[in-house]
Design a protein around this motif. Structure first.
Motif, PDB file in Angstrom:
ATOM      1  N   MET A 206     -15.456 -26.539  12.682  1.00 53.84           N
ATOM      2  CA  MET A 206     -15.973 -26.084  11.628  1.00 53.84           C
ATOM      3  C   MET A 206     -15.383 -25.039  11.844  1.00 53.84           C
ATOM      4  SD  MET A 206     -18.890 -28.568  11.199  1.00 53.84           S
ATOM      5  CE  MET A 206     -20.010 -27.730   9.654  1.00 53.84           C
ATOM      6  N   ASN A 207     -14.635 -24.114  11.534  1.00 56.04           N
ATOM      7  CA  ASN A 207     -14.652 -22.529  12.160  1.00 56.04           C
ATOM      8  C   ASN A 207     -15.917 -21.759  10.661  1.00 56.04           C
ATOM      9  OD1 ASN A 207     -11.998 -22.979  12.606  1.00 56.04           O
ATOM     10  ND2 ASN A 207     -11.070 -24.045  10.984  1.00 56.04           N
ATOM     11  N   PRO A 208     -15.685 -20.454  11.491  1.00 58.79           N
ATOM     12  CA  PRO A 208     -16.700 -19.809  10.480  1.00 58.79           C
ATOM     13  C   PRO A 208     -16.083 -19.011   9.410  1.00 58.79           C
ATOM     14  CG  PRO A 208     -16.401 -19.202  13.189  1.00 58.79           C
ATOM     15  CD  PRO A 208     -15.932 -20.495  12.724  1.00 58.79           C
ATOM     16  N   THR A 209     -16.724 -18.870   8.676  1.00 61.00           N
ATOM     17  CA  THR A 209     -15.755 -18.439   7.319  1.00 61.00           C
ATOM     18  C   THR A 209     -16.751 -17.417   6.753  1.00 61.00           C
ATOM     19  OG1 THR A 209     -15.465 -20.992   6.256  1.00 61.00           O
ATOM     20  CG2 THR A 209     -15.808 -18.753   4.927  1.00 61.00           C
ATOM     21  N   THR A 210     -16.322 -16.103   6.559  1.00 60.77           N
ATOM     22  CA  THR A 210     -16.924 -14.260   6.184  1.00 60.77           C
ATOM     23  C   THR A 210     -16.450 -14.575   4.833  1.00 60.77           C
ATOM     24  OG1 THR A 210     -15.941 -13.523   8.212  1.00 60.77           O
ATOM     25  CG2 THR A 210     -16.953 -11.783   6.516  1.00 60.77           C
ATOM     26  N   VAL A 211     -18.147 -14.394   3.806  1.00 59.41           N
ATOM     27  CA  VAL A 211     -18.208 -15.291   2.751  1.00 59.41           C
ATOM     28  C   VAL A 211     -18.929 -13.342   2.497  1.00 59.41           C
ATOM     29  CG1 VAL A 211     -18.712 -16.634   2.309  1.00 59.41           C
ATOM     30  CG2 VAL A 211     -20.868 -16.045   2.681  1.00 59.41           C
ATOM     31  N   THR A 212     -18.441 -12.844   0.881  1.00 61.43           N
ATOM     32  CA  THR A 212     -19.261 -11.418   0.160  1.00 61.43           C
ATOM     33  C   THR A 212     -20.358 -12.149  -0.762  1.00 61.43           C
ATOM     34  OG1 THR A 212     -16.783 -10.323   0.774  1.00 61.43           O
ATOM     35  CG2 THR A 212     -18.613  -9.403  -0.627  1.00 61.43           C
ATOM     36  N   THR A 213     -21.285 -11.656  -0.654  1.00 65.51           N
ATOM     37  CA  THR A 213     -22.231 -11.475  -1.361  1.00 65.51           C
ATOM     38  C   THR A 213     -22.958 -10.430  -1.784  1.00 65.51           C
ATOM     39  OG1 THR A 213     -23.030 -13.121  -0.045  1.00 65.51           O
ATOM     40  CG2 THR A 213     -23.920 -12.879  -1.889  1.00 65.51           C
ATOM     41  N   LYS A 214     -23.690 -10.530  -2.790  1.00 65.18           N
ATOM     42  CA  LYS A 214     -23.797  -9.112  -3.684  1.00 65.18           C
ATOM     43  C   LYS A 214     -25.062  -8.965  -3.221  1.00 65.18           C
ATOM     44  CE  LYS A 214     -21.645  -9.794  -8.298  1.00 65.18           C
ATOM     45  NZ  LYS A 214     -22.549 -10.593 -10.105  1.00 65.18           N
ATOM     46  N   ASP A 215     -25.509  -7.898  -3.160  1.00 63.77           N
ATOM     47  CA  ASP A 215     -27.432  -7.205  -2.569  1.00 63.77           C
ATOM     48  C   ASP A 215     -27.987  -6.339  -4.484  1.00 63.77           C
ATOM     49  OD1 ASP A 215     -29.574  -5.408  -1.949  1.00 63.77           O
ATOM     50  OD2 ASP A 215     -28.602  -4.761  -0.559  1.00 63.77           O
ATOM     51  N   THR A 216     -28.612  -6.614  -4.999  1.00 67.55           N
ATOM     52  CA  THR A 216     -28.707  -6.313  -6.041  1.00 67.55           C
ATOM     53  C   THR A 216     -29.805  -5.203  -5.937  1.00 67.55           C
ATOM     54  OG1 THR A 216     -30.592  -8.006  -6.388  1.00 67.55           O
ATOM     55  CG2 THR A 216     -28.461  -7.949  -7.325  1.00 67.55           C
ATOM     56  N   MET A 217     -30.519  -5.324  -4.786  1.00 62.98           N
ATOM     57  CA  MET A 217     -31.609  -3.844  -4.848  1.00 62.98           C
ATOM     58  C   MET A 217     -30.453  -2.843  -4.468  1.00 62.98           C
ATOM     59  SD  MET A 217     -34.389  -3.077  -1.445  1.00 62.98           S
ATOM     60  CE  MET A 217     -35.937  -3.796  -2.308  1.00 62.98           C
ATOM     61  N   ASN A 218     -29.625  -3.329  -3.639  1.00 66.28           N
ATOM     62  CA  ASN A 218     -28.498  -2.009  -2.984  1.00 66.28           C
ATOM     63  C   ASN A 218     -27.729  -1.527  -3.569  1.00 66.28           C
ATOM     64  OD1 ASN A 218     -30.866  -1.143  -0.919  1.00 66.28           O
ATOM     65  ND2 ASN A 218     -30.747  -3.425  -0.146  1.00 66.28           N
ATOM     66  N   SER A 219     -27.549  -2.420  -4.928  1.00 63.71           N
ATOM     67  CA  SER A 219     -25.985  -2.298  -5.557  1.00 63.71           C
ATOM     68  C   SER A 219     -24.963  -2.162  -5.007  1.00 63.71           C
ATOM     69  CB  SER A 219     -26.459  -1.253  -6.503  1.00 63.71           C
ATOM     70  OG  SER A 219     -27.873  -0.774  -7.141  1.00 63.71           O
ATOM     71  N   THR A 220     -25.138  -3.219  -3.635  1.00 66.50           N
ATOM     72  CA  THR A 220     -23.762  -3.400  -3.298  1.00 66.50           C
ATOM     73  C   THR A 220     -23.295  -4.796  -3.259  1.00 66.50           C
ATOM     74  OG1 THR A 220     -22.764  -1.874  -1.031  1.00 66.50           O
ATOM     75  CG2 THR A 220     -25.189  -3.086  -0.764  1.00 66.50           C
ATOM     76  N   THR A 221     -22.050  -4.600  -1.476  1.00 68.83           N
ATOM     77  CA  THR A 221     -21.648  -6.324  -1.473  1.00 68.83           C
ATOM     78  C   THR A 221     -22.037  -5.961   0.641  1.00 68.83           C
ATOM     79  OG1 THR A 221     -19.692  -5.780  -0.826  1.00 68.83           O
ATOM     80  CG2 THR A 221     -20.539  -7.052  -2.512  1.00 68.83           C
ATOM     81  N   TYR A 222     -21.700  -7.622   0.935  1.00 70.45           N
ATOM     82  CA  TYR A 222     -22.580  -6.981   2.453  1.00 70.45           C
ATOM     83  C   TYR A 222     -21.380  -8.443   2.449  1.00 70.45           C
ATOM     84  CZ  TYR A 222     -26.331 -10.935   1.008  1.00 70.45           C
ATOM     85  OH  TYR A 222     -26.705 -12.200   0.502  1.00 70.45           O
ATOM     86  N   THR A 223     -21.354  -8.809   3.506  1.00 71.54           N
ATOM     87  CA  THR A 223     -20.461  -9.836   4.498  1.00 71.54           C
ATOM     88  C   THR A 223     -21.430 -10.692   5.447  1.00 71.54           C
ATOM     89  OG1 THR A 223     -19.829  -8.960   6.080  1.00 71.54           O
ATOM     90  CG2 THR A 223     -18.312  -8.867   3.904  1.00 71.54           C
ATOM     91  N   THR A 224     -21.111 -12.609   5.399  1.00 73.82           N
ATOM     92  CA  THR A 224     -21.989 -12.563   6.258  1.00 73.82           C
ATOM     93  C   THR A 224     -21.275 -13.908   6.786  1.00 73.82           C
ATOM     94  OG1 THR A 224     -22.762 -14.446   5.006  1.00 73.82           O
ATOM     95  CG2 THR A 224     -24.305 -13.393   5.454  1.00 73.82           C
ATOM     96  N   THR A 225     -21.054 -14.512   7.940  1.00 75.12           N
ATOM     97  CA  THR A 225     -20.380 -15.408   8.423  1.00 75.12           C
ATOM     98  C   THR A 225     -20.740 -16.474   9.010  1.00 75.12           C
ATOM     99  OG1 THR A 225     -18.802 -13.487   9.147  1.00 75.12           O
ATOM    100  CG2 THR A 225     -18.154 -15.871  10.328  1.00 75.12           C
ATOM    101  N   ASP A 226     -20.321 -17.760   8.788  1.00 78.40           N
ATOM    102  CA  ASP A 226     -21.253 -18.855   9.137  1.00 78.40           C
ATOM    103  C   ASP A 226     -20.735 -20.299   9.121  1.00 78.40           C
ATOM    104  OD1 ASP A 226     -23.776 -18.269   9.983  1.00 78.40           O
ATOM    105  OD2 ASP A 226     -24.219 -17.067   7.849  1.00 78.40           O
ATOM    106  N   LYS A 227     -20.784 -21.250   9.585  1.00 84.10           N
ATOM    107  CA  LYS A 227     -20.098 -22.248   9.950  1.00 84.10           C
ATOM    108  C   LYS A 227     -20.564 -23.651   8.136  1.00 84.10           C
ATOM    109  CE  LYS A 227     -18.858 -23.512  14.147  1.00 84.10           C
ATOM    110  NZ  LYS A 227     -18.201 -24.315  15.754  1.00 84.10           N
ATOM    111  N   LEU A 228     -21.647 -23.127   7.499  1.00 84.39           N
ATOM    112  CA  LEU A 228     -22.196 -24.291   6.557  1.00 84.39           C
ATOM    113  C   LEU A 228     -22.620 -22.143   5.403  1.00 84.39           C
ATOM    114  CD1 LEU A 228     -24.050 -26.963   7.696  1.00 84.39           C
ATOM    115  CD2 LEU A 228     -22.033 -27.293   6.571  1.00 84.39           C
TER     116      LEU A 228
END
Length: 224
Positions: free
Chosen positions: A116-138
């Motif tokens: 299982m490869n780690p995948t970096t995905v981007t998600t919205k943060d509505t409180m701070n009006s921006t996006t961030y990334t997380t990196t996980d296998k699931l």
């Protein structure tokens, strides 16, 4: 694997599945094969997979409805905020549950975990009006908005999955996207046979994640 890659509309002439790991009931878990993710280390020798049915049920997006003080484990930002909403995926109970599954041999053997490869995905943060990334296998999938008839997998949300092809039956399952119009307390979920909807973060729903498999290993055939 490219024969099973969805087109730009999220449909596919030919859909492929493989069996990989087990679900929370101890039964073999089936996944749709979605083709390579160019954003994953290893280039073309990988494939995105999406659970064809829930890997678990009864999961809250978050058990707390209070804002959380930011921690570095919540995700990578260009500039760290001080606080996040309870519908923040990086800080969610849903993400913690997926992280635990990915390292639990009741779900995936040690050999399977190694594929299982780690995948970096981007998600919205509505409180701070921006996006961030997380990196996980699931990871949970994303959606553009409430009412959408498609959801998205892969790094960069590059793989579109139409409801009619990939989630037209089954249980409501959590997505990682917050519900923009609710403020803080709701996240999006997929309503199979219908569209993307929203629920309060404290509701119990199914878990139907995506992952990425390393195809370069000779262990792949025996493990999958």
């Amino acid at each position: 694997m490219t024969a099973f890659t969805p087109d730009a509309n999220g449909t596919a002439t030919t859909k492929g599945k493989l069996v990989f790991g087990k679900n929370s009931d101890g039964n073999l878990q089936e996944w749709y094969i979605l083709g390579a993710d160019s954003g994953v280390s290893g280039g073309k020798d990988n494939t995105i997979i999406f659970a064809a049915s829930p890997i678990a049920t009864g999961q809250k997006f978050n058990s707390s409805t209070s804002n959380k003080s930011f921690a570095s484990s919540f995700g990578v930002y260009a500039s760290n905020p001080s606080e996040v909403y309870p519908n923040h995926y990086g800080a969610s109970d849903l993400r913690v549950a997926l992280q635990r599954m990915a390292t639990n041999t009741n779900y995936f053997t040690a050999a399977e975990q190694g594929l299982m490869n780690p995948t970096t995905v981007t998600t919205k943060d509505t409180m701070n009006s921006t996006t961030y990334t997380t990196t996980d296998k699931l990871y949970a999938l994303a959606a553009d908005s409430y009412g959408s008839a498609s959801i998205k997998a892969g790094s960069g949300n590059s793989t579109v999955l139409a409801m009619s092809s990939y989630w037209n039956s089954g249980s409501w399952f959590w997505l990682r996207s917050p519900y923009d119009l609710s403020g803080d307390g709701s996240a999006l979920l997929a309503s199979p046979g219908d569209c993307v909807r929203s629920n309060d973060v404290g509701r119990e729903r199914a878990v139907q994640p995506a992952s990425n498999l390393d195809l370069s290993s000779v262990l792949f055939a025996s493990a999958a």
